[in-house]
Design a protein around this motif. Structure first.
Motif, PDB file in Angstrom:
ATOM      1  N   THR A 142      -0.156  -1.087  -4.412  1.00 25.24           N
ATOM      2  CA  THR A 142      -1.486  -0.497  -4.517  1.00 25.24           C
ATOM      3  C   THR A 142      -1.370   0.963  -4.105  1.00 25.24           C
ATOM      4  OG1 THR A 142      -2.568  -2.593  -3.978  1.00 25.24           O
ATOM      5  CG2 THR A 142      -3.870  -0.581  -3.720  1.00 25.24           C
TER       6      THR A 142
ATOM      7  N   ALA B 225       0.832  -1.212   0.000  1.00 22.32           N
ATOM      8  CA  ALA B 225       0.000   0.000   0.000  1.00 22.32           C
ATOM      9  C   ALA B 225       0.861   1.255   0.000  1.00 22.32           C
ATOM     10  CB  ALA B 225      -0.924  -0.019   1.208  1.00 22.32           C
TER      11      ALA B 225
ATOM     12  N   SER C  54       0.635  -3.808 -10.585  1.00 23.12           N
ATOM     13  CA  SER C  54       0.251  -2.861  -9.545  1.00 23.12           C
ATOM     14  C   SER C  54      -1.078  -2.202  -9.887  1.00 23.12           C
ATOM     15  CB  SER C  54       1.338  -1.797  -9.354  1.00 23.12           C
ATOM     16  OG  SER C  54       2.558  -2.391  -8.929  1.00 23.12           O
ATOM     17  N   THR C  55      -1.669  -1.521  -8.888  1.00 27.26           N
ATOM     18  CA  THR C  55      -2.946  -0.834  -9.044  1.00 27.26           C
ATOM     19  C   THR C  55      -2.795   0.618  -8.612  1.00 27.26           C
ATOM     20  OG1 THR C  55      -4.171  -2.863  -8.591  1.00 27.26           O
ATOM     21  CG2 THR C  55      -5.367  -0.797  -8.340  1.00 27.26           C
TER      22      THR C  55
ATOM     23  N   ASP D 172      -5.177   3.957  -7.959  1.00 31.12           N
ATOM     24  CA  ASP D 172      -6.559   4.413  -7.850  1.00 31.12           C
ATOM     25  C   ASP D 172      -6.810   5.725  -8.570  1.00 31.12           C
ATOM     26  OD1 ASP D 172      -7.184   2.207  -6.387  1.00 31.12           O
ATOM     27  OD2 ASP D 172      -6.987   3.196  -4.431  1.00 31.12           O
TER      28      ASP D 172
ATOM     29  N   SER E  26      -3.011   4.557  -3.561  1.00 26.42           N
ATOM     30  CA  SER E  26      -4.339   5.101  -3.300  1.00 26.42           C
ATOM     31  C   SER E  26      -4.592   6.420  -4.011  1.00 26.42           C
ATOM     32  CB  SER E  26      -4.533   5.295  -1.787  1.00 26.42           C
ATOM     33  OG  SER E  26      -3.552   6.188  -1.272  1.00 26.42           O
TER      34      SER E  26
ATOM     35  N   ASP F 138       3.846  -5.098  -7.420  1.00 26.50           N
ATOM     36  CA  ASP F 138       2.720  -5.564  -6.605  1.00 26.50           C
ATOM     37  C   ASP F 138       2.300  -4.502  -5.601  1.00 26.50           C
ATOM     38  OD1 ASP F 138       2.580  -8.264  -7.720  1.00 26.50           O
ATOM     39  OD2 ASP F 138       4.506  -8.576  -6.718  1.00 26.50           O
TER      40      ASP F 138
END
Length: 695
Positions: free
Chosen positions: A581, A564, A599-600, A602, A583, A579
């Motif tokens: 995330t 995170a 990965s992500t 937002d 925000s 890997d």
């Protein structure tokens, strides 16, 4: 069973129509430009091939090629063409269960998918108890068949019991002329009348087992050794020692035993079927069904050795062979069954060793040899000699048949492994084998290939990095990269970024003299041609051609972030996201570079004036903007919910946008070079404009 009192009778088969749609040849929708060639590089004799559904791989079992201390080499292949030998062998010679002395020949393996057990049938010459099995302690060729079991096609196999199958085939009508011959046992009686004075009856040594499952019936085909089978040839006016193919039905208890601890047994109707009322107690004289012999269906091509005694000055016998059988079943269009049996004739070491076939309407015959025989024989133009004793196996998708056999690339080399395309037509009862040492298409159902790397990023910050790879078929069976018929190349662009020390399945990279912020390591699967050159393998789907390749970023990470994260601003160095995330948003500015894997984000990803950007497997909830980048640009296998824009990027390397899903628009303008998708189109659900209109 009735006693055999003469040659096998044969009748013509009245077969019509063609193969049913279940066996018709079809073309796999995903094909490939990959080819294979029979390079005769692997030792192999009497090969039998099993397709193992659990692993998706093929396993070939060979008389020759095992390590010392083992019997029967085991080869594995995902595609019927690219074989690798497994260490050891199928059967441990020193495991304490071995009844055989020598002549370990012709292994065949059958898998019961319900119990998970693998059964190895093989022949060997007995070590002990020869007189009990063959009546005479000095019986020269006391060959019988044993069975071993394993939980894996690779073994290790272990004999179910320490003795061969409980089977005592006996020919009560044979005059055993060996009993009236001299000690050399090579020159038979000169006349039939003299031969008829020999005592009646002999036990049969037998080799080359082949198990055939026909519904709930199980048949064991085998070859009666030529030894002690002198047959009078009325055309030649002399005795010729022959091997013939016979059959016996087996019971099924062994096949269904979940523990694999039950030894196969012959059907009760064969047990002591050739005995007589005057036999001593406990004496066994079992029956058999004749299948193929020369006298019942003579073909001149099988006569290569009938004059060997005179031609060798008495060193060899006059002989004929029919052995190495394989039986398969097909249906005509009206549903009638047709049985095909391939077999080998002549001596395995002779140039005229070849393969014929016969057909029948029932597994026990009568069988009729084809007038087209031999269907596989030596071909000097193809440098293929002494071809014979193979097995029949289907391609991965079941639409094609292949005959895997042994042969020799020259007249003085050992036996080698060959794979040939085979064609069957049940309607005309015809069989053909495409003998080839040229480049041939890979069997149907192998493609699409996949190439994967065990790392998604090569970080040279520590000074060196290791990269491994795997090539697999559509069934996920791994390619054996130790076989020179295939390889993976590993190239770095630019070449000054790193040195590459490569083996068959991995490479070690070290920093080179000129390392950019982001370089690329490209792995590409290649096949070798019959001429010795290599070419890149592509998957073909209609008109779409996709190289079997993978690109991995090569860099020296200044920072590596995982898990995170809040919003990220990158103003210098190389940020590596793995890997992660995020925000918020990710911004990359001049003098910096970004490598993001799996990965992500937002928010949005905004890259302007940076030294490079590599996004692989990244999911972005907002927009993606890549403007004015002076180095490498790659966006692949990701998903972006907002608009995507690539504009004014200048790179000495290809700009790649491939395999993504874009929920909104995709716009590309003034990029040099223009972006490409490397044969992996993007899914664009909004408008695709500019240089990316066709990506």
């Amino acid at each position: 069973m009735a006693r055999w009192r003469g040659a096998v009778s044969v009748v013509p088969l009245l077969l019509v129509a063609t193969m049913t749609t279940a066996t018709a040849e079809t073309r796999d929708p995903m094909t490939t430009n990959a080819t294979y060639c029979n390079d005769a590089s692997l030792p192999g004799a009497d090969p039998f091939v099993l397709h193992d559904r659990d692993s998706g791989a093929y396993f070939a079992y060979s008389t020759e090629g095992a390590d010392p201390g083992y019997h029967f080499a085991v080869y594995r292949s995902p595609d019927l063409a690219t074989w690798e030998r497994l260490p050891g062998g199928a059967l441990d010679a020193g495991d304490g269960t071995q009844w055989g002395r020598d002549w370990f020949w012709a292994p065949e393996v059958y898998h019961n998918e319900d119990t998970g057990k693998y059964f190895l049938f093989y022949s060997a010459r007995m070590r002990d108890g020869v007189a009990e099995h063959f009546e005479y302690a000095d019986f020269e060729e006391p060959s019988k068949v044993g069975v071993a079991v394993a939980d894996s096609p690779a073994g290790p196999f272990r004999n179910i019991v320490d003795h061969p199958i409980d089977y005592f085939p006996y020919d009560p009508d044979y005059h055993d002329v060996n009993l009236i011959m001299d000690h050399t046992q090579k020159k038979p009686p000169a006349t039939l009348e003299e031969g008829m004075t020999a005592p009646l009856g002999t036990y049969l040594p037998f080799i080359d087992p082949n198990v055939f499952f026909d519904g709930d019936r199980i048949y064991l085909y085998f070859s009666r050794n030529a030894y002690r089978n002198w047959v009078w040839d009325h055309d030649l006016g002399k005795y010729v020692e022959e091997s013939n193919i016979y059959a016996v039905e087996l019971t099924a208890d062994w096949w269904h035993d979940p523990a694999g601890a039950t030894m196969p047994e012959i059907h009760p109707s064969y047990r002591d079927a050739n005995g007589s009322p005057g036999d001593p107690p406990l004496v066994r004289k079992d029956g058999f069904t004749p299948v193929l012999n020369y006298g019942g269906d003579p073909q001149p091509w099988e006569n290569a050795h009938v004059n060997d005694y005179a031609e060798s000055g008495g060193e060899k016998k006059d002989r004929r062979w029919a052995e190495g059988s394989t039986t398969i079943k097909r249906y005509t269009e009206d549903g009638s069954p047709v049985y095909f049996m391939t077999y080998s004739a002549n001596n395995y070491a002779n140039a005229y060793y070849g393969v014929g076939y016969a057909v029948a309407e029932h597994p026990l015959g009568p069988w009729k040899k084809s007038d087209a025989n031999p269907v596989l024989e030596q071909d000097e133009q193809k440098s293929m000699y002494s071809t014979g004793h193979g097995s029949v196996i289907a391609s991965p998708d079941g639409s094609q048949l292949y005959y895997v056999h042994h042969g020799r690339p020259t007249t003085d080399t050992g036996r080698r492994l060959y794979t040939e395309r085979m064609h069957l037509d049940a309607g005309s009862a015809s069989l053909g084998i495409e003998q080839s040492t040229a480049d041939e298409p890979i069997p149907a159902g192998v493609a699409p290939y996949s190439l994967t790397s065990d790392v998604g990023l090569v970080d040279l910050g520590p000074g060196s990095a290791r990269v491994g790879w795997r090539v697999a078929t559509a069934s996920s069976a791994a390619m054996g990269l130790g076989n020179a018929l295939n390889r993976v190349t590993a190239t770095v662009e630019p070449p000054t970024a790193a040195t590459v020390e490569k083996s068959e399945n991995h490479a070690v990279l070290r920093p080179g003299p000129g390392v950019p912020e982001i370089a690329a390591l490209t792995l590409h699967y290649q096949r070798r041609t019959a001429a010795g050159s290599y070419f890149g393998v592509d998957n073909l789907d209609g008109e779409r051609r996709t190289p079997v390749a993978v690109a991995v970023p090569v860099t020296s990470c200044t920072r590596t972030l995982t898990g995170a994260q809040d919003s990220i601003d990158v103003s210098e160095g190389v940020l590596c996201l793995r890997d992660a995330t995020v925000s918020g948003t990710v911004r990359v500015r001049a003098g910096a570079a970004l490598v993001a894997l799996d990965s992500t984000v937002d928010g949005e990803v905004d890259v302007r004036g940076a030294l490079g950007v590599w996004l692989s497997g990244v999911e972005i909830a907002g927009q993606l903007r890549v403007d004015g980048v002076s180095g490498r640009v790659r966006v692949q296998d990701g998903r972006v919910s907002g608009p995507v824009r690539l504009q004014g990027n200048r790179s000495a390397s290809p700009i790649v946008v491939a395999g993504n899903v874009f929920e909104d628009s995709l716009t590309c303008r003034a990029n040099s070079p223009a972006p490409s998708n490397e044969g992996r189109p993007n899914e664009v659900r909004g408008a695709a404009q500019g240089q990316c209109a066709r990506l």
